[in-house]
Write a protein that holds these residues in place. Structure first.
Motif, PDB file in Angstrom:
ATOM      1  N   GLU A  32       0.833  -1.210   0.000  1.00 26.90           N
ATOM      2  CA  GLU A  32       0.000   0.000   0.000  1.00 26.90           C
ATOM      3  C   GLU A  32       0.868   1.261   0.000  1.00 26.90           C
ATOM      4  O   GLU A  32       0.531   2.254  -0.654  1.00 26.90           O
ATOM      5  CB  GLU A  32      -0.928  -0.003   1.213  1.00 26.90           C
ATOM      6  CG  GLU A  32      -2.005  -1.076   1.152  1.00 26.90           C
ATOM      7  CD  GLU A  32      -2.723  -1.245   2.466  1.00 26.90           C
ATOM      8  OE1 GLU A  32      -3.963  -1.059   2.482  1.00 26.90           O
ATOM      9  OE2 GLU A  32      -2.063  -1.561   3.473  1.00 26.90           O
ATOM     10  N   LYS A  74       3.792   1.486  -1.366  1.00 26.07           N
ATOM     11  CA  LYS A  74       4.307   1.616  -2.731  1.00 26.07           C
ATOM     12  C   LYS A  74       3.283   2.308  -3.630  1.00 26.07           C
ATOM     13  O   LYS A  74       3.645   3.129  -4.484  1.00 26.07           O
ATOM     14  CB  LYS A  74       4.695   0.261  -3.301  1.00 26.07           C
ATOM     15  CG  LYS A  74       5.366   0.364  -4.679  1.00 26.07           C
ATOM     16  CD  LYS A  74       5.833  -0.972  -5.185  1.00 26.07           C
ATOM     17  CE  LYS A  74       6.607  -0.856  -6.477  1.00 26.07           C
ATOM     18  NZ  LYS A  74       6.006   0.012  -7.497  1.00 26.07           N
ATOM     19  N   GLU A  75       2.007   2.003  -3.453  1.00 22.51           N
ATOM     20  CA  GLU A  75       0.967   2.671  -4.237  1.00 22.51           C
ATOM     21  C   GLU A  75       0.962   4.178  -3.972  1.00 22.51           C
ATOM     22  O   GLU A  75       0.802   4.988  -4.892  1.00 22.51           O
ATOM     23  CB  GLU A  75      -0.407   2.070  -3.919  1.00 22.51           C
ATOM     24  CG  GLU A  75      -0.595   0.664  -4.454  1.00 22.51           C
ATOM     25  CD  GLU A  75      -1.967   0.086  -4.113  1.00 22.51           C
ATOM     26  OE1 GLU A  75      -2.625   0.596  -3.167  1.00 22.51           O
ATOM     27  OE2 GLU A  75      -2.376  -0.875  -4.797  1.00 22.51           O
ATOM     28  N   ASP A  78       4.122   5.628  -5.628  1.00 20.70           N
ATOM     29  CA  ASP A  78       3.924   5.689  -7.090  1.00 20.70           C
ATOM     30  C   ASP A  78       2.994   6.838  -7.465  1.00 20.70           C
ATOM     31  O   ASP A  78       3.210   7.515  -8.478  1.00 20.70           O
ATOM     32  CB  ASP A  78       3.364   4.359  -7.613  1.00 20.70           C
ATOM     33  CG  ASP A  78       4.377   3.228  -7.578  1.00 20.70           C
ATOM     34  OD1 ASP A  78       5.588   3.516  -7.419  1.00 20.70           O
ATOM     35  OD2 ASP A  78       3.962   2.054  -7.706  1.00 20.70           O
ATOM     36  N   ASP A  79       1.964   7.068  -6.653  1.00 15.87           N
ATOM     37  CA  ASP A  79       1.029   8.161  -6.919  1.00 15.87           C
ATOM     38  C   ASP A  79       1.726   9.521  -6.784  1.00 15.87           C
ATOM     39  O   ASP A  79       1.495  10.432  -7.588  1.00 15.87           O
ATOM     40  CB  ASP A  79      -0.163   8.075  -5.958  1.00 15.87           C
ATOM     41  CG  ASP A  79      -1.262   9.056  -6.307  1.00 15.87           C
ATOM     42  OD1 ASP A  79      -1.761   9.010  -7.447  1.00 15.87           O
ATOM     43  OD2 ASP A  79      -1.609   9.885  -5.439  1.00 15.87           O
TER      44      ASP A  79
END
Length: 198
Positions: free
Chosen positions: A141, A143-144, A147-148
């Protein structure tokens, strides 16, 4: 003679964006390494952890009822780092919070003799990048979120950093000097919570 050990630690999946190089003496315990990692990565440190190395698990909490893995469990608080007999480039893995797990990938980079009178200096962060972790979410989560942030170029993610304080999380905010100023105090608090506190 006391040795200074150097470890590179990164959050799984984010090893190139959120990582630390940590120095710690070999007289410290495996638990002390775990506390240093949690402090260096901004954890609130209220979940269990373990460190796996060479098919042995060094655990924060030994419970025979929970030992279903078949891997020997050892007490992280009573095992010194010099007992591990580490070799350069050996890999260890630390898991923190078994509900929303953050996995830390740890590489042993080597050692040197402790300089006379320098013992109070360690543990110490010698390099790093990325602000750290967020408790109660998994590394996937996180990492998400990272990345965002990379995609948008800014962060709009807020999290509660204890005592209901809301803080904006941007992994690009990392201040090694501030981290080192706070590090030893945070490690002491974390050690107390795990080993003495309730």
């Amino acid at each position: 003679m006391t040795k200074v050990l150097t470890f590179k630690v990164g959050i799984e999946g984010l090893e190139n964006k959120i990582w630390r190089k940590i120095e710690i003496t070999d007289k410290k315990t495996v638990a002390d390494l775990a506390y240093t990692i949690l402090a260096a990565f901004d954890s609130l440190a209220y979940h269990l952890y373990d460190i796996e190395y060479k098919n042995k698990i060094y655990d924060s909490w030994i419970s025979i009822e929970d030992d279903y893995s078949g891997i020997p469990k050892l007490n992280a608080t009573t095992t010194s780092l010099n007992e591990l007999e580490l070799k350069e480039q050996d890999k260890l893995e630390m898991k923190y919070d078994f509900g929303s797990t953050t996995t830390f990938k740890i590489t042993y980079l080597g050692s040197r003799n402790l300089e006379k009178g320098a013992g109070r200096h360690y543990p110490y962060i010698i390099d790093g990048a990325g602000r750290g972790m967020i408790d109660d979410i998994s590394d996937f989560e996180l990492k998400e979120i990272v990345d965002d942030i990379d995609k948008k170029g800014y962060s709009n993610y807020n999290f509660t950093a204890g005592y209901e304080r809301k803080i904006k999380y941007d992994y690009r905010d990392f201040d090694i000097k501030s981290n080192n100023i706070l590090l030893k105090g945070l490690i002491s608090e974390i050690k107390y919570k795990y080993e003495i506190g309730e």
